[in-house]
Design an enzyme around this catalytic site. Structure first.
Site, PDB file in Angstrom:
ATOM      1  N   ASP A  51       0.864  -1.175   0.000  1.00 37.96           N
ATOM      2  CA  ASP A  51       0.000   0.000   0.000  1.00 37.96           C
ATOM      3  C   ASP A  51       0.904   1.230   0.000  1.00 37.96           C
ATOM      4  OD1 ASP A  51      -2.334  -1.495   0.079  1.00 37.96           O
ATOM      5  OD2 ASP A  51      -2.370  -1.545   2.262  1.00 37.96           O
ATOM      6  N   ASP A  70      -6.830  -1.419  -4.656  1.00 40.24           N
ATOM      7  CA  ASP A  70      -7.941  -1.207  -3.723  1.00 40.24           C
ATOM      8  C   ASP A  70      -8.972  -0.245  -4.312  1.00 40.24           C
ATOM      9  OD1 ASP A  70      -6.608  -2.848  -1.911  1.00 40.24           O
ATOM     10  OD2 ASP A  70      -5.660  -1.153  -0.880  1.00 40.24           O
TER      11      ASP A  70
END
Length: 103
Positions: A51, A70
């Site tokens: 991330d 995401d």
């Protein structure tokens, strides 16, 4: 087992998408599967999902860290919900027309 299961499910979904003619549903599923495949590749190659997007406002408000995959997954889910609402309206319209014809 994780890799085989994921690839099998992905293959089945792709076959289903090829046979489906609803363009809105195809777009939603393509966006969703693109995100899922991105996270899958991260996990396969690195052992974890990276991330890298961190949104914050002057250290006062912060949002959880996420990645492009995401975003695609969430966008695909939103598009699927919109498709379901549209489908429900179409079904209700057909039911209403049938009731008018029957009466």
């Amino acid at each position: 087992l994780f890799v085989q299961g994921t690839l099998s499910l992905l293959g089945l979904l792709i076959l289903w998408m090829i046979r489906n003619k609803n363009i809105g549903l195809l777009i939603a599923m393509t966006v969703l599967l693109s995100g899922a495949f991105g996270n899958f590749m991260d996990r396969l190659l690195h052992g974890y999902v990276t991330d890298f997007l961190y949104l914050h406002y002057f250290d006062k408000y912060s949002f959880p860290v996420f990645n492009l995959a995401d975003i695609l997954i969430n966008t695909g889910i939103i598009l699927l919900i919109l498709q379901a609402k549209q489908f429900k309206k179409a079904i209700q319209s057909v039911i209403d027309r049938k009731m008018v014809i029957d009466n």
